[in-house]
Scaffold this motif. Sequence first.
Motif, PDB file in Angstrom:
ATOM      1  N   SER A  36       0.829  -1.211   0.000  1.00 46.90           N
ATOM      2  CA  SER A  36       0.000   0.000   0.000  1.00 46.90           C
ATOM      3  C   SER A  36       0.861   1.258   0.000  1.00 46.90           C
ATOM      4  O   SER A  36       0.536   2.253  -0.667  1.00 46.90           O
ATOM      5  CB  SER A  36      -0.925   0.003   1.221  1.00 46.90           C
ATOM      6  OG  SER A  36      -1.795  -1.113   1.203  1.00 46.90           O
ATOM      7  N   TYR A  40       0.920   4.252  -2.648  1.00 45.64           N
ATOM      8  CA  TYR A  40       0.740   5.618  -2.143  1.00 45.64           C
ATOM      9  C   TYR A  40       1.841   6.536  -2.683  1.00 45.64           C
ATOM     10  O   TYR A  40       1.573   7.645  -3.180  1.00 45.64           O
ATOM     11  CB  TYR A  40       0.756   5.571  -0.617  1.00 45.64           C
ATOM     12  CG  TYR A  40       0.619   6.901   0.091  1.00 45.64           C
ATOM     13  CD1 TYR A  40      -0.620   7.517   0.232  1.00 45.64           C
ATOM     14  CD2 TYR A  40       1.727   7.532   0.661  1.00 45.64           C
ATOM     15  CE1 TYR A  40      -0.758   8.726   0.902  1.00 45.64           C
ATOM     16  CE2 TYR A  40       1.602   8.736   1.334  1.00 45.64           C
ATOM     17  CZ  TYR A  40       0.366   9.326   1.444  1.00 45.64           C
ATOM     18  OH  TYR A  40       0.233  10.527   2.118  1.00 45.64           O
ATOM     19  N   ALA A  58      -0.069   8.602   6.068  1.00 46.19           N
ATOM     20  CA  ALA A  58       0.144   7.155   5.924  1.00 46.19           C
ATOM     21  C   ALA A  58       0.461   6.518   7.267  1.00 46.19           C
ATOM     22  O   ALA A  58      -0.035   5.431   7.589  1.00 46.19           O
ATOM     23  CB  ALA A  58       1.274   6.900   4.935  1.00 46.19           C
TER      24      ALA A  58
END
Length: 333
Positions: A36, A40, A58
Amino acid sequence: MYTALAFIPLTCLFFSFVLFFIPFGVFLFLYLQAISLHIYRRKLKLNEPFSKKIWNAARKIIANLWLLHASIWHGYEICGLENIPKNKPAILILYHGTVPVDFYYFVTLMSVDPDRRISVIGDKFLFKIPGLAILMRLFYVHPGTFESCCQDLSDNKLLIISPGGAREAVFSDDYYSLVWNHRSGFAKIALKQNVPIIPAFTQNIREGYRVATFGLSIFRKFYEKYRLPLIPIYGGFPVKMKTFIGEPLYPNQVFPSFADGNGDAIKTKFNDSDYIEKFVNASKTSLENLIKAHQTLPGNIWKGLAQRLTDKPFTLVTTDKVFDKSHLTKKIS
């Protein structure tokens, strides 16, 4: 009748598979977070260092995901957070569980603490695992050298270390014995920078995940030779977990002769083996006392499960609640 009897070993086989799969699921969760983060960074075309604020979103998302797991599965709490000084240097030494989910809870949480900056020393084998570098860099995990650790403390950071590392994770026991194997670098650094050492330990961390004991001596020989903790792990039991943070142990408490106006003089003793050994032993004693005060010994899975059912069976927490001094954090009584 025979069909019913055949069902028993099949059931045992199924539950055995589940118990050995759940720890693997934790590592899968780590990889999903890393993937992820790559997405990102690619989507937002980020090239900034991970210390920049643009990465805070994040960090906060991942911290809340771990807290969700902590809340639902373990009723996780932190006791004694006030023992960690704000915006001041310190070294926190944490007992290392078999699968250190408490480490993930605590580190991700502290990474978004507005009053503290962290630096985390990771075991060398972690940096041999492909694909996780981005996750470790996001949460300030690095191998650490004497010079880099001293610099982190000079920058008023909280240095988080587990002196036992992977060896303690795999080869500790039901009595939560410390397995430091003569590691003393953290004490040398604390003397050099004249900062406190803070003990920390998570109740029932070895009851949540356990090491399979069959063939343990063979696995230990393999570990000592290759430094890879490849050993069967089982568990994922929803036991109560509570991280206890003890009171800071300052160098001048261990060495009273430096207490009166001679605080900086102790920095000259960072290479003195006698001073280092005495500070290591004092730190070990403080952590052992914390374990004895808050852990049923020997550890017991059933008692850990009972504590989970009777002590806040479900409380959903987030990072915002934690730093608003909510019910997740409290003083040690």
